[in-house]
Design an enzyme around this catalytic site. Structure first.
Site, short mmCIF file in Angstrom:
data_model
loop_
_atom_site.label_atom_id
_atom_site.label_comp_id
_atom_site.label_asym_id
_atom_site.label_seq_id
_atom_site.Cartn_x
_atom_site.Cartn_y
_atom_site.Cartn_z
N GLU A 39 4.01 -12.72 -13.84
CA GLU A 39 3.24 -13.86 -13.45
C GLU A 39 1.58 -13.48 -13.31
O GLU A 39 0.75 -14.36 -13.80
CB GLU A 39 3.36 -14.53 -12.16
N GLY A 43 -0.17 -4.80 -12.71
CA GLY A 43 0.85 -3.80 -12.39
C GLY A 43 0.87 -3.61 -10.93
O GLY A 43 -0.01 -4.15 -10.14
N LYS A 54 -4.16 -0.02 0.69
CA LYS A 54 -4.95 1.25 1.23
C LYS A 54 -6.28 0.36 2.00
O LYS A 54 -7.00 0.95 2.82
CB LYS A 54 -5.40 2.29 0.23
N ALA A 117 10.77 -9.19 -22.62
CA ALA A 117 11.25 -8.67 -23.79
C ALA A 117 12.75 -8.14 -23.48
O ALA A 117 12.99 -7.60 -22.05
CB ALA A 117 10.44 -7.16 -24.07
N VAL A 184 6.07 4.12 2.43
CA VAL A 184 5.76 2.80 2.64
C VAL A 184 6.25 2.35 4.02
O VAL A 184 5.36 1.47 4.58
CB VAL A 184 6.37 1.96 1.44
N GLY A 270 13.00 1.35 0.73
CA GLY A 270 12.73 1.88 -1.02
C GLY A 270 12.63 0.73 -1.98
O GLY A 270 12.78 -0.54 -1.68
N HIS A 444 -20.69 24.77 7.07
CA HIS A 444 -20.42 24.67 8.43
C HIS A 444 -21.32 23.49 8.94
O HIS A 444 -22.64 23.56 8.54
CB HIS A 444 -20.48 25.86 9.14
#
Length: 461
Positions: A39, A43, A54, A117, A184, A270, A444
């Site tokens: 849709e 990716g 994130k 496909a 996750v 998963g 440092h």
């Protein structure tokens, strides 16, 4: 009426691996197509994975620091999550990335086909819904992954969230049961807790983050419990059901029957390769016991005309590896030099707080290969910069081949570990020794300076 077209190289799936393969194939071939019937283009990483998660996790980190203001001598009267505002920011950030990727996929030098496909033989796919047939010299399968719903009693019948749902939350849930202890699950459990939800995390195995070291998992476990996550490991789920406005999970834990109740349930058990409906059997493309497509060192499948990469193949579901796999496949398919990926240089990051990062092979891998190693560790709670930042969870650890002195691997558990690990990743890839790295000027006080301490121990050996 259905037609037929032929291409030099066809990518099925326009995510990280697919776009990388198409881009590299286009360097050597003029007739390259990308087939993507999703849709939204872009990716998993951009739309429902790395970038949105994130973005939200960083917002929760800022909130967490604000709530700790008094530790730093600050008076911050109130700090709380505005979930709707966080969602607006996330959408703005993701749209920037998404629009750029759409532009790449829709560029004139590719033929973009917005259909699905299905292989009907070893070199032909049929497009749905048009019925057009596409043939090619080579195909690349990079269709990514989808959320897995394992055979847990009652899970399929009980309404539950997936990571997609949590990443779109515009309200703060009162309480959430999180099933799973992988990357996750852990990242989203901590996000929800920091946003203000009560979080109960239930993990089957004896510890969370089973792909990390036992020491790393122990640090994150302590941090989670310190923040109020109700973490239960070593469990066996007996049943899941809806009871009024609550979800009830019954499970065995520590040899006794336990029960957890919350307003919402998150299935974070998963993902699996997104291969449904592709017709792999017709293409002669084999999969392994894990359900992933079997490939050789050049990402070639059991059908010499078909390559695959990304989440559909593994061995690690990591974006930078998906890109490398796509590039490798395209080079090999177009007859150019294609050096296999060296997984001994693998870099990985988990964006919990503290973060968990690693590079190179593990000590256990070295032992299996008969390599004698020396390792050294240094804790964050004895390091100046991390102490003044109030970031004292964790440690850094490095190990080297005793016979050559070369660094073989490193692990960092702590503040900004995902950034800190790259210094060691570079050293491992370039074959540097601890003595080589001690020639560097470690400034440092910085977090990066912490690596100099285990390196001094290794060099002394």
């Amino acid at each position: 009426m259905a037609g037929e077209r032929h291409f030099d190289f066809v990518v099925i799936g326009g995510g990280s691996a697919g776009y990388a393969a198409a881009r590299v194939a286009r360097e050597a071939r003029d007739n390259v197509a990308i087939i993507d019937g999703a849709e939204h283009l872009g990716g998993l990483c951009i739309l429902r994975g790395c970038m949105p998660s994130k973005t939200l996790i960083y917002s929760a980190e800022v909130l967490h620091l604000a709530q700790r203001g008094r530790e730093f001598g600050l008076v911050i009267p109130e700090a709380r999550a505005d979930m709707a505002a966080m969602q607006r920011r996330k959408r703005e950030v993701i749209e920037d990335f998404g629009s750029y990727r759409r532009g790449q996929l829709e560029a004139d030098h590719f033929t973009l086909i917005r259909e699905r496909a299905r292989f009907v033989d070893e070199r032909t796919v049929v497009l749905e819904p048009s019925g057009d047939r596409i043939t090619a010299d080579h195909f690349m399968i990079s269709t990514g992954s989808v959320v897995n719903v394992p055979d847990v009693p009652g899970l399929a019948e009980t309404p539950h969230w997936t990571s997609d749902d949590v990443l779109d939350l515009d309200f703060l849930p009162e309480s959430v049961i999180v099933l799973g202890g992988g990357i996750v699950a852990c990242e989203l459990a901590q996000f929800l807790r920091r946003a203000g939800s009560r979080v109960i995390q239930i993990q089957r195995s004896g510890r969370i983050l089973r792909n990390a070291s036992e020491d790393a998992a122990a640090v994150v476990t302590q941090a989670f419990r310190d923040e109020g996550i109700e973490l239960h490991t070593g469990t066996a789920i007996r049943g899941i059901r809806r009871e009024g406005d609550q979800v009830v999970v019954t499970y065995d834990c520590d040899g006794k029957a336990c029960e957890a109740r919350a307003t919402h349930l998150l299935n974070a058990l998963g993902r699996r390769p997104a291969l449904d409906g592709l017709g792999l059997e017709a293409a002669g493309v084999k999969t392994g016991e894990s359900g992933m497509i079997t490939v050789n060192e050049h990402q070639r499948t059991s059908n010499p005309a078909v390559y695959a990469g990304g989440d559909v193949t593994g061995p690690h579901e990591i974006v930078h590896l998906a890109v490398m796999q796509g590039e490798l496949a395209a080079r090999h398919a177009t007859g150019r030099p294609a050096e296999p990926i060296d997984y001994d240089h693998l870099t990985g990051v988990t964006f919990t707080d503290p973060q968990v990062a690693s590079a190179g092979i593990t000590p256990a891998d070295a032992e299996k290969r008969g390599i004698r190693i020396k390792s050294a560790t240094y804790p964050f709670d004895d390091h100046g910069r991390s102490i003044l930042m109030g970031a004292t969870y964790g440690y850094v650890k490095a190990w080297a081949d005793v016979s050559t002195g070369k660094l073989l691997g490193a692990e960092c558990v702590g503040k900004d570990a995902g950034e800190l690990i790259h210094g060691m990743a570079i050293a491992i890839t370039l074959g540097a020794t601890a003595r080589d790295l001690l020639r560097v000027q470690w400034y440092h006080p910085t977090l990066s300076e912490i690596w100099s301490y285990p390196l001094e121990d290794l060099a002394g050996e």
